[in-house]
Design a protein around this motif. Structure first.
Motif, PDB file in Angstrom:
ATOM      1  N   ASP A 173       0.843  -1.290   0.181  1.00 24.79           N
ATOM      2  CA  ASP A 173       0.017   0.055   0.059  1.00 24.79           C
ATOM      3  C   ASP A 173       0.778   1.346  -0.130  1.00 24.79           C
ATOM      4  O   ASP A 173       1.753   1.299   0.620  1.00 24.79           O
ATOM      5  N   PRO A 174       0.595   2.209  -0.908  1.00 17.00           N
ATOM      6  CA  PRO A 174       1.396   3.718  -0.675  1.00 17.00           C
ATOM      7  C   PRO A 174       1.522   4.090   0.428  1.00 17.00           C
ATOM      8  O   PRO A 174       2.455   4.908   0.997  1.00 17.00           O
ATOM      9  N   ALA A 175       0.521   3.992   1.482  1.00 15.27           N
ATOM     10  CA  ALA A 175       0.676   4.351   2.863  1.00 15.27           C
ATOM     11  C   ALA A 175       1.707   4.009   3.505  1.00 15.27           C
ATOM     12  O   ALA A 175       2.626   4.361   4.491  1.00 15.27           O
ATOM     13  N   ALA A 176       2.428   2.837   3.185  1.00 20.32           N
ATOM     14  CA  ALA A 176       3.601   2.083   3.839  1.00 20.32           C
ATOM     15  C   ALA A 176       4.851   3.082   3.731  1.00 20.32           C
ATOM     16  O   ALA A 176       5.617   2.862   4.559  1.00 20.32           O
ATOM     17  N   ALA A 177       4.667   4.148   2.842  1.00 22.90           N
ATOM     18  CA  ALA A 177       5.888   4.956   2.692  1.00 22.90           C
ATOM     19  C   ALA A 177       6.041   5.953   3.801  1.00 22.90           C
ATOM     20  O   ALA A 177       7.114   6.532   4.082  1.00 22.90           O
ATOM     21  N   ASN A 178       4.916   6.000   4.833  1.00 24.20           N
ATOM     22  CA  ASN A 178       5.111   6.947   6.000  1.00 24.20           C
ATOM     23  C   ASN A 178       5.226   6.132   7.249  1.00 24.20           C
ATOM     24  O   ASN A 178       5.310   6.530   8.142  1.00 24.20           O
ATOM     25  N   ILE A 179       5.755   4.914   7.209  1.00 23.48           N
ATOM     26  CA  ILE A 179       6.084   3.991   8.450  1.00 23.48           C
ATOM     27  C   ILE A 179       7.193   4.736   8.975  1.00 23.48           C
ATOM     28  O   ILE A 179       8.210   4.607   8.149  1.00 23.48           O
ATOM     29  N   THR A 180       7.275   4.652  10.227  1.00 19.75           N
ATOM     30  CA  THR A 180       8.668   5.277  10.760  1.00 19.75           C
ATOM     31  C   THR A 180       9.384   4.266  11.429  1.00 19.75           C
ATOM     32  O   THR A 180       9.048   2.982  11.422  1.00 19.75           O
ATOM     33  N   ALA A 181      10.652   4.281  11.737  1.00 22.10           N
ATOM     34  CA  ALA A 181      11.670   3.678  12.216  1.00 22.10           C
ATOM     35  C   ALA A 181      10.871   2.941  13.398  1.00 22.10           C
ATOM     36  O   ALA A 181      10.905   1.854  13.672  1.00 22.10           O
ATOM     37  N   ALA A 182      10.489   3.929  14.247  1.00 22.63           N
ATOM     38  CA  ALA A 182      10.030   3.398  15.685  1.00 22.63           C
ATOM     39  C   ALA A 182       8.939   2.634  15.380  1.00 22.63           C
ATOM     40  O   ALA A 182       8.468   1.782  16.246  1.00 22.63           O
ATOM     41  N   GLN A 183       7.922   2.853  14.608  1.00 20.52           N
ATOM     42  CA  GLN A 183       6.779   2.161  14.322  1.00 20.52           C
ATOM     43  C   GLN A 183       7.067   0.692  13.943  1.00 20.52           C
ATOM     44  O   GLN A 183       6.760  -0.557  14.507  1.00 20.52           O
ATOM     45  N   MET A 184       8.067   0.764  13.050  1.00 19.50           N
ATOM     46  CA  MET A 184       8.555  -0.822  12.295  1.00 19.50           C
ATOM     47  C   MET A 184       9.299  -1.484  13.598  1.00 19.50           C
ATOM     48  O   MET A 184       8.968  -2.795  13.797  1.00 19.50           O
ATOM     49  N   ASP A 185       9.998  -1.114  14.454  1.00 19.42           N
ATOM     50  CA  ASP A 185      10.617  -1.502  15.454  1.00 19.42           C
ATOM     51  C   ASP A 185       9.566  -2.199  16.510  1.00 19.42           C
ATOM     52  O   ASP A 185       9.761  -3.148  17.173  1.00 19.42           O
ATOM     53  N   ASP A 186       8.451  -1.370  16.555  1.00 17.59           N
ATOM     54  CA  ASP A 186       7.548  -1.898  17.731  1.00 17.59           C
ATOM     55  C   ASP A 186       6.797  -2.864  17.020  1.00 17.59           C
ATOM     56  O   ASP A 186       6.318  -3.835  17.860  1.00 17.59           O
ATOM     57  N   PHE A 187       6.505  -2.885  15.636  1.00 21.14           N
ATOM     58  CA  PHE A 187       5.658  -3.870  15.181  1.00 21.14           C
ATOM     59  C   PHE A 187       6.502  -5.184  15.166  1.00 21.14           C
ATOM     60  O   PHE A 187       6.021  -6.122  15.596  1.00 21.14           O
ATOM     61  N   ILE A 188       7.792  -4.993  14.911  1.00 14.87           N
ATOM     62  CA  ILE A 188       8.795  -6.269  15.326  1.00 14.87           C
ATOM     63  C   ILE A 188       8.586  -6.813  16.718  1.00 14.87           C
ATOM     64  O   ILE A 188       8.506  -8.257  16.656  1.00 14.87           O
ATOM     65  N   THR A 189       8.624  -6.168  17.497  1.00 19.73           N
ATOM     66  CA  THR A 189       8.827  -6.404  18.829  1.00 19.73           C
ATOM     67  C   THR A 189       7.528  -6.998  19.207  1.00 19.73           C
ATOM     68  O   THR A 189       7.293  -8.144  20.126  1.00 19.73           O
TER      69      THR A 189
END
Length: 349
Positions: A173-189
């Motif tokens: 999705d084009p909205a994925a371009a707005n994912i921040t590093a902190a959000q990705m890190d929290d998603f992984i955790t």
């Protein structure tokens, strides 16, 4: 004085009786000559028969464990080789990630490296020897790891569902371009880790058991002789590979992708350490099996010596007895043949 008549028939019957007895003795003597042991243990040893039976029972048990240890050794050797291949795969993947962090590799190269590592690891973990899967724990007849990229893979479906649930859209999705590093890190955790390091691993990935095969390697010693695909090092390598192959794609922002690579690099480093520990434990098990077999082979030699002392016969004497009996039987046959030719009619004519 009254004379007693002896017929040729009576003499012939007596010779036949002696022939039957000598033939039975010849069978026993031939057996002793061929085997080097007495033909009838109970008759030869009398009250010491129990001792001989006990020695033979213990000898059979020791030989059985030695034979079993040979199979255990083959399984451990194959396991050790497979773990070495997984370690090499992890090391190559770590090198690719290190290049990616330094900017020397593109995301497409890293994604390919992640997919390749995952494919290689899955193939190695599903290795079987003699019809038994090496990394299945006690479920040796069940393939331990599902293919993450196969059609209908529950692991891939769970991973993609977790992403959509957390972010509200798919990776493409084009909205994925707005994912921040902190959000990705929290998603992984919070979402990815439970799928690999928690209950999700056996729910979606692994059919292996945590319990491992325990083998008796001597009369009074047992040891674990298998490795489960549920080892933490293996899980971490799978997690890093799946993350890189699934998240370095689509429209995900560069900052979020860098967070994925950083976390994957740390995970693979931990995985290599965990796999190295498992290899060391497997090597220790190999040494214990080898040492136990060597000790039992020494015991086998001692038992065999005691049995020979009890049941053994002199080979030279046994061979001489066979020769003597053979000669006596041949002589008896010759006499019987001559007696059968005697008749009163021949005498009168």
């Amino acid at each position: 004085m009254k004379a007693t008549g002896v017929s040729s028939a009576a003499i012939s019957n007596a010779l036949r009786y002696q022939q039957a007895k000598m033939q039975a003795d010849l069978v026993k003597a031939t057996k002793e000559s061929q085997t080097g042991t007495v033909a009838d243990v109970g008759l030869a040893l009398g009250s010491r028969t129990t001792q001989a039976v006990t020695f033979q029972r213990d000898l059979d048990r020791l030989n059985g464990i030695v034979d079993s240890n040979a199979l255990v050794t083959a399984r451990l050797t194959s396991t050790q080789n497979s773990l070495g291949q997984i370690a090499d795969t992890a090391q190559s993947f770590l090198s690719a990630l290190t290049s990616g962090v330094s900017g020397d590799s593109s995301t497409s190269i890293l994604r390919t490296a992640g997919a390749s590592a995952l494919q290689q690891m899955t193939g190695i973990l599903n290795t079987s020897v003699n019809g038994e899967y090496l990394f299945a724990g006690t479920n040796t007849d069940v393939k331990p790891i599902d293919d993450f990229n196969a059609a209908g893979s529950p692991a891939k479906a769970a991973f993609d569902a977790a992403f959509s649930s957390y972010f509200g859209f798919a990776q493409t999705d084009p909205a994925a371009a707005n994912i921040t590093a902190a959000q990705m890190d929290d998603f992984i955790t919070t979402k990815v880790e439970p799928q690999f390091l928690g209950a999700g691993w056996q729910a979606n990935w692994s059919s292996a058991t945590d319990d491992q095969i325990t083998s008796r390697i001597s009369l009074n010693e047992t040891t674990q002789t298998s490795v489960s695909a549920n080892e933490q090092g293996i899980r971490k390598l799978a997690m890093a590979s799946a993350m890189v192959s699934s998240l370095l794609t689509g429209n995900i922002s560069e900052a979020a992708q860098n967070a994925v690579v950083d976390r994957a690099q740390a995970l693979v480093g931990e995985a290599i350490g965990g796999i190295t520990q498992v290899r060391a434990e497997t090597g220790l098990a190999q040494q214990r099996v080898s040492d136990a077999s060597d000790r039992m082979k020494t015991q086998v030699d001692l038992f065999e010596k005691h049995i020979v002392d009890l049941e053994g016969v002199d080979p030279a004497q046994a061979a001489t007895r066979v020769a003597d009996l053979t000669q006596h039987i041949e002589t008896s046959f010759a006499l019987t043949a001559r007696l059968q030719q005697l008749s009163l009619l021949k005498y009168l004519t």
